[in-house]
Design an enzyme around this catalytic site. Structure first.
Site, PDB file in Angstrom:
ATOM      1  N   HIS A 146       0.843  -1.206   0.000  1.00  0.00           N
ATOM      2  CA  HIS A 146       0.000   0.000   0.000  1.00  0.00           C
ATOM      3  C   HIS A 146       0.872   1.248   0.000  1.00  0.00           C
ATOM      4  CE1 HIS A 146       1.193  -0.515   4.175  1.00  0.00           C
ATOM      5  NE2 HIS A 146       0.875   0.758   4.408  1.00  0.00           N
ATOM      6  N   ASP A 173       0.550   5.053   1.962  1.00  0.00           N
ATOM      7  CA  ASP A 173      -0.144   5.371   3.219  1.00  0.00           C
ATOM      8  C   ASP A 173      -1.394   6.233   3.043  1.00  0.00           C
ATOM      9  OD1 ASP A 173       1.298   3.878   5.073  1.00  0.00           O
ATOM     10  OD2 ASP A 173       2.926   5.335   5.051  1.00  0.00           O
ATOM     11  N   HIS A 192       4.681   0.176  -0.082  1.00  0.00           N
ATOM     12  CA  HIS A 192       5.535  -0.562   0.851  1.00  0.00           C
ATOM     13  C   HIS A 192       4.762  -1.704   1.499  1.00  0.00           C
ATOM     14  CE1 HIS A 192       3.593   2.616   3.214  1.00  0.00           C
ATOM     15  NE2 HIS A 192       3.694   1.813   4.251  1.00  0.00           N
ATOM     16  N   ARG A 235       6.465   6.274  14.227  1.00  0.00           N
ATOM     17  CA  ARG A 235       6.002   6.587  12.873  1.00  0.00           C
ATOM     18  C   ARG A 235       5.404   7.982  12.821  1.00  0.00           C
ATOM     19  NH1 ARG A 235       1.411   6.272   9.803  1.00  0.00           N
ATOM     20  NH2 ARG A 235       1.405   5.055   7.870  1.00  0.00           N
TER      21      ARG A 235
HETATM   22  C1  SIN Z   1       3.617   1.002   7.651  1.00  0.00           C
HETATM   23  O1  SIN Z   1       2.936   0.430   6.803  1.00  0.00           O
HETATM   24  O2  SIN Z   1       3.551   2.225   7.795  1.00  0.00           O
HETATM   25  C2  SIN Z   1       4.541   0.201   8.537  1.00  0.00           C
HETATM   26  C3  SIN Z   1       5.796  -0.219   7.862  1.00  0.00           C
HETATM   27  C4  SIN Z   1       6.692  -1.027   8.762  1.00  0.00           C
HETATM   28  O3  SIN Z   1       6.419  -1.171   9.961  1.00  0.00           O
HETATM   29  O4  SIN Z   1       7.708  -1.519   8.267  1.00  0.00           O
END
Ligand code: SIN
Length: 284
Positions: free
Chosen positions: A102, A104, A260, A275
């Protein structure tokens, strides 16, 4: 491009680079260093910094160099830092956060241009993140498919069905517990299926199985085979790179041209990350 203040080592043929020679807690104040970091970000789409000691204030300050910090829609952040939350998987947990391809929060009217993820605790092996270059995904399609997609608008949804369900995110102590993301179900937005990056002027595919529900003026049943095809195409191995984490690693990725996937292969071990998303922008 030649860099004078930083070192830049590509991670793969498609995208991603490790950036060295900077301590971000200080470097974010230096416009010359920052200019080069920004160039590396646009050139490689995913930039990785190792051994970064970053307080919450430092992380916010670094994030601000990319764009205005944004709230995550259904999680209150850490006390005093509403836009930062922790992604945590404990040894006894099975579900991870982000374990699907996806970009974000594409179901928001203004998704964030970049995500910053800072590793605090990492498993001894595993817990890597995959990234896929969506410029290459678009550019490698046939002219006919590109023409078709250029005219399509996607309907993006936060519905849990596709996101994989329960994940643990820690923010404000009132709301931390287990967040099952049910709040995401109500979010829906319409965006172009192919977006043009406002800084590089390159076109990138903006469709994912996780969040693209259907195309406008088409049913879900009609849209799904195309979404499935595009998802498989968009994440072909030659369009990807893989980032392994160590405590202190900070990775920044460009949601306008990258998908990602957080790999869930470290059951029995702890992984804890901070994050932050920045730069709300209307895709065009
Ligand atoms: C995410 O999708 O923002 C998390 C990515 C991760 O934890 O590697």
């Amino acid at each position: 491009m030649a860099y004078e203040c930083i070192t830049v080592r590509p991670l793969a043929g498609a995208l991603g680079a490790e950036v060295g020679g900077v301590a971000l807690a200080r470097a974010h104040q230096d416009n010359r260093v920052w200019g080069e970091i920004h160039q590396a970000f646009l050139a490689h789409q995913v930039i990785v910094f190792r051994e970064q000691e970053l307080s919450l204030d430092d992380l916010l300050a670094v994030g601000r160099r990319f764009g205005e910090p944004t709230d995550y829609p259904f999680v209150k952040g850490i006390e005093g830092y509403p836009q930062i939350f922790e992604i945590l998987k404990e040894p006894e947990e099975r579900q991870n956060f982000g374990g699907n391809w996806h970009s974000d929060t594409t179901y928001l009217p203004k998704p964030p241009l970049a995500t910053l993820l800072h590793a605090l605790e990492t498993p001894s092996a595993g817990g890597d993140t995959l990234f896929a270059n969506q410029y290459l995904a678009y550019e490698s399609l046939s002219a006919g498919m590109r023409r078709l997609l250029d005219g399509l608008t996607g309907i993006y949804s936060g519905s849990l069905k596709r996101y994989g369900g329960r994940a643990r995110m820690h923010g404000n102590s009132d709301t931390m517990a287990h967040q099952n993301l049910t709040g995401a179900d109500g979010y829906e937005a319409a965006h172009p299926a192919v977006r043009t990056h406002p800084e590089t002027d390159r076109k990138a595919l903006y469709v994912s199985r996780t969040h693209t529900l259907r195309f406008q003026d088409m049913s879900e049943a009609e849209s799904q085979p195309l979404i499935e095809f595009l998802q498989r195409h968009a994440t072909r191995p030659e369009f990807t790179c893989r980032v392994g984490w160590r405590p202190g690693t900070l990775t920044v990725w460009d949601n306008r041209c990258v998908q990602h996937f957080a790999i869930n292969d470290y059951h029995g071990q702890r992984r804890r990350m901070r994050r932050l998303t920045v730069g709300p922008q209307v895709p065009a």
